[in-house]
Write a protein that holds these residues in place. Structure first.
Motif, PDB file in Angstrom:
ATOM      1  N   SER A 227       1.157  -9.714  -7.801  1.00  0.00           N
ATOM      2  CA  SER A 227       1.152  -9.753  -9.041  1.00  0.00           C
ATOM      3  C   SER A 227      -0.016 -10.657  -9.667  1.00  0.00           C
ATOM      4  O   SER A 227      -0.385 -10.756 -10.743  1.00  0.00           O
ATOM      5  CB  SER A 227       2.521 -10.214  -9.581  1.00  0.00           C
ATOM      6  OG  SER A 227       2.759 -11.743  -9.180  1.00  0.00           O
ATOM      7  N   SER A 258      -0.237  -3.200  -7.873  1.00  0.00           N
ATOM      8  CA  SER A 258       0.917  -2.735  -8.447  1.00  0.00           C
ATOM      9  C   SER A 258       1.037  -2.283  -9.828  1.00  0.00           C
ATOM     10  O   SER A 258       0.533  -3.245 -10.601  1.00  0.00           O
ATOM     11  CB  SER A 258       2.377  -3.708  -7.954  1.00  0.00           C
ATOM     12  OG  SER A 258       3.456  -3.093  -8.399  1.00  0.00           O
ATOM     13  N   TYR A 259       1.376  -1.233 -10.055  1.00  0.00           N
ATOM     14  CA  TYR A 259       1.335  -0.561 -11.417  1.00  0.00           C
ATOM     15  C   TYR A 259       2.828  -1.040 -11.902  1.00  0.00           C
ATOM     16  O   TYR A 259       3.930  -0.292 -11.801  1.00  0.00           O
ATOM     17  CB  TYR A 259       1.242   0.968 -11.625  1.00  0.00           C
ATOM     18  CG  TYR A 259       1.182   1.436 -12.840  1.00  0.00           C
ATOM     19  CD1 TYR A 259       0.164   1.242 -13.964  1.00  0.00           C
ATOM     20  CD2 TYR A 259       2.414   2.074 -13.283  1.00  0.00           C
ATOM     21  CE1 TYR A 259       0.234   1.561 -15.133  1.00  0.00           C
ATOM     22  CE2 TYR A 259       2.323   2.821 -14.564  1.00  0.00           C
ATOM     23  CZ  TYR A 259       1.250   2.465 -15.259  1.00  0.00           C
ATOM     24  OH  TYR A 259       1.212   3.022 -16.533  1.00  0.00           O
ATOM     25  N   TYR A 260       2.854  -2.273 -12.677  1.00  0.00           N
ATOM     26  CA  TYR A 260       4.132  -2.811 -13.376  1.00  0.00           C
ATOM     27  C   TYR A 260       5.129  -2.652 -12.291  1.00  0.00           C
ATOM     28  O   TYR A 260       6.291  -2.671 -12.629  1.00  0.00           O
ATOM     29  CB  TYR A 260       4.461  -1.999 -14.742  1.00  0.00           C
ATOM     30  CG  TYR A 260       3.366  -1.960 -15.702  1.00  0.00           C
ATOM     31  CD1 TYR A 260       3.351  -3.142 -16.485  1.00  0.00           C
ATOM     32  CD2 TYR A 260       2.478  -0.893 -16.154  1.00  0.00           C
ATOM     33  CE1 TYR A 260       2.433  -3.085 -17.435  1.00  0.00           C
ATOM     34  CE2 TYR A 260       1.573  -0.961 -16.880  1.00  0.00           C
ATOM     35  CZ  TYR A 260       1.359  -2.099 -17.822  1.00  0.00           C
ATOM     36  OH  TYR A 260       0.562  -2.254 -18.820  1.00  0.00           O
ATOM     37  N   GLY A 261       5.026  -3.131 -10.977  1.00  0.00           N
ATOM     38  CA  GLY A 261       5.820  -3.102 -10.075  1.00  0.00           C
ATOM     39  C   GLY A 261       6.505  -1.820  -9.763  1.00  0.00           C
ATOM     40  O   GLY A 261       7.651  -1.977  -8.931  1.00  0.00           O
ATOM     41  N   TRP A 262       5.984  -0.784 -10.341  1.00  0.00           N
ATOM     42  CA  TRP A 262       6.779   0.509  -9.968  1.00  0.00           C
ATOM     43  C   TRP A 262       6.131   1.350  -8.772  1.00  0.00           C
ATOM     44  O   TRP A 262       6.670   2.090  -8.120  1.00  0.00           O
ATOM     45  CB  TRP A 262       6.929   1.475 -11.060  1.00  0.00           C
ATOM     46  CG  TRP A 262       7.639   1.090 -12.358  1.00  0.00           C
ATOM     47  CD1 TRP A 262       7.341   0.208 -13.426  1.00  0.00           C
ATOM     48  CD2 TRP A 262       9.097   1.310 -12.326  1.00  0.00           C
ATOM     49  NE1 TRP A 262       8.304  -0.030 -14.190  1.00  0.00           N
ATOM     50  CE2 TRP A 262       9.735   0.653 -13.489  1.00  0.00           C
ATOM     51  CE3 TRP A 262      10.035   1.893 -11.487  1.00  0.00           C
ATOM     52  CZ2 TRP A 262      10.839   0.589 -13.800  1.00  0.00           C
ATOM     53  CZ3 TRP A 262      11.383   1.980 -11.743  1.00  0.00           C
ATOM     54  CH2 TRP A 262      11.874   1.174 -13.106  1.00  0.00           C
ATOM     55  N   TYR A 263       4.771   1.293  -8.729  1.00  0.00           N
ATOM     56  CA  TYR A 263       3.906   2.037  -7.817  1.00  0.00           C
ATOM     57  C   TYR A 263       2.651   1.226  -7.417  1.00  0.00           C
ATOM     58  O   TYR A 263       2.130   0.658  -8.100  1.00  0.00           O
ATOM     59  CB  TYR A 263       3.514   3.191  -8.432  1.00  0.00           C
ATOM     60  CG  TYR A 263       3.230   4.124  -7.158  1.00  0.00           C
ATOM     61  CD1 TYR A 263       4.230   5.169  -6.593  1.00  0.00           C
ATOM     62  CD2 TYR A 263       1.779   4.368  -6.905  1.00  0.00           C
ATOM     63  CE1 TYR A 263       3.722   5.868  -5.283  1.00  0.00           C
ATOM     64  CE2 TYR A 263       1.382   5.400  -5.925  1.00  0.00           C
ATOM     65  CZ  TYR A 263       2.442   6.009  -5.195  1.00  0.00           C
ATOM     66  OH  TYR A 263       1.914   6.917  -4.182  1.00  0.00           O
ATOM     67  N   ASP A 264       2.592   1.429  -6.158  1.00  0.00           N
ATOM     68  CA  ASP A 264       1.444   0.650  -5.570  1.00  0.00           C
ATOM     69  C   ASP A 264       0.205   1.740  -5.359  1.00  0.00           C
ATOM     70  O   ASP A 264       0.250   2.875  -4.637  1.00  0.00           O
ATOM     71  CB  ASP A 264       1.712  -0.031  -3.947  1.00  0.00           C
ATOM     72  CG  ASP A 264       2.765  -0.977  -4.365  1.00  0.00           C
ATOM     73  OD1 ASP A 264       2.875  -1.754  -5.118  1.00  0.00           O
ATOM     74  OD2 ASP A 264       3.345  -1.247  -3.037  1.00  0.00           O
ATOM     75  N   TYR A 265      -1.205   1.045  -6.123  1.00  0.00           N
ATOM     76  CA  TYR A 265      -2.331   1.889  -5.998  1.00  0.00           C
ATOM     77  C   TYR A 265      -3.295   1.412  -4.908  1.00  0.00           C
ATOM     78  O   TYR A 265      -3.604   0.055  -4.931  1.00  0.00           O
ATOM     79  CB  TYR A 265      -2.838   2.460  -7.131  1.00  0.00           C
ATOM     80  CG  TYR A 265      -1.937   3.397  -8.103  1.00  0.00           C
ATOM     81  CD1 TYR A 265      -1.955   4.514  -7.957  1.00  0.00           C
ATOM     82  CD2 TYR A 265      -0.944   2.801  -9.014  1.00  0.00           C
ATOM     83  CE1 TYR A 265      -1.270   5.199  -8.784  1.00  0.00           C
ATOM     84  CE2 TYR A 265      -0.224   3.612  -9.512  1.00  0.00           C
ATOM     85  CZ  TYR A 265      -0.292   4.975  -9.354  1.00  0.00           C
ATOM     86  OH  TYR A 265       0.528   5.792 -10.394  1.00  0.00           O
TER      87      TYR A 265
END
Length: 335
Positions: A227, A258-265
């Motif tokens: 984060s 992490s995209y707002y904790g939903w998905y890792d790019y």
């Protein structure tokens, strides 16, 4: 009226018998005028195979089993023999406008050239097995690719004979030479080795001092907290250098957010050029990052390196056209 009615039922009865006979004969493929039980092979309809050469190894996806089939039921076993017939290549090239070459004889591993179709079966219990010989795969570098023609050459038993029009199948093996070490067909599941657990002293920097906007602390890339992000952007391509302080045998590079904790790019966008070095001065090509559905840039094999340099390209997305990167965590897998 009585005669018409009688005629109607007679015709209906004949059609009923013909319909029943047709259904019963469907399975036997009984062709008028041919007394033989024809043995055949099906044309190959899958994707072309590929021979891939990288700076450290050569591999091939060519591995295929070819069964034989018959047109009729039979009460005794049938033996069918298959072979590679390179005499068919010239005619194939002429008909299809191609320039495929024949594989060298020692390049193929061939098993089960003679297969058995058991009594009562419509296909063979075993199959011709073809694969590329791993000992010579590195020598297979045709610029036009290879054609492997499989042909039925004989059939014995069960009143069998080789089909006159379905007796061959053509297999294509293309050749691809990769200059870099990045495996553009790999996913996170193909990553080998383990993440480096101790990153004390690791650092990174942007080579271009002007024109690049930086946000965040570079130390956040190595703090174990995704984060705490670091980002950089510019209207022009720029370079980031990562220093791991000592040489590592790297199998994959992982940089992600992490995209707002939903998905890792993956932090590296498609088209990012990567290099590696032992001293931070002399650079060698690692490859170009493909589209990645995950977090890891996977290598074909372990590569010793201390420094990694990434050229961040200009791309277009919902936020505009620019060169940019966002990183929550940076690490490498090693072996």
């Amino acid at each position: 009226m009585k005669k018409i009615s009688t005629l109607f039922y007679m015709v209906a009865g004949v059609l009923s018998v013909l319909g029943t006979t047709s259904c019963n004969d469907d399975e036997s493929y009984d062709f008028p005028g041919d007394s033989m039980n024809r043995v055949y092979i099906k044309p190959y309809t899958g994707n072309d195979f590929l021979i891939v050469h990288t700076p450290v190894m050569s591999t091939s996806s060519f591995d295929l089993k070819v069964p034989a089939y018959v047109t009729r039921g039979h009460s005794e076993a049938i033996k069918a023999t298959l072979a590679i017939d390179n005499s068919l290549i010239d005619a194939y090239n002429t008909a299809n406008g191609t320039n495929y070459e024949a594989l060298p004889e020692q390049a193929l591993v061939i098993e089960n050239q003679t297969v058995t179709i058991p009594a009562g079966s419509y296909y063979s219990a075993d199959s011709l097995h073809l694969a590329i010989n791993e000992e010579v795969v590195s020598q297979l570098r045709s610029e036009t690719g290879y054609l492997i023609p499989v042909k039925l050459v004989s059939a014995e038993g069960g009143n069998a004979a080789v089909s006159t029009n379905m007796n061959s199948s053509y297999l294509v093996a293309g050749v691809e030479v990769k200059t870099g070490m990045i495996d553009d067909s790999a996913s996170d599941q193909n990553t080998q080795g383990a993440l480096v657990s101790e990153r004390t002293g690791w650092t990174a920097y942007v080579e271009e001092s002007d024109g690049v906007t930086v946000n965040g602390e570079i130390s956040s890339l190595f703090d174990g907290n995704s984060s705490s992000e670091w980002s950089a952007s510019s209207s022009q391509p720029f370079h980031i250098v990562f220093d791991m302080q000592k040489t590592q045998n790297v199998t994959a590079v992982t940089a992600w957010y992490s995209y707002y904790g939903w998905y890792d790019y993956c932090s590296f966008s498609q088209g990012t050029k990567m290099e590696y070095s032992q001293n931070g001065t002399d650079w060698e090509e690692l490859g170009t990052v493909p589209y990645i559905n995950g977090k890891n840039v996977v290598l074909y094999a372990p590569v010793p390196m201390r420094y990694i340099r990434a050229e961040i390209p200009v791309v277009s997305d919902w936020s505009g056209t620019k060169a940019s990167i966002k990183v929550g965590e940076f690490n490498v897998y090693v072996k």
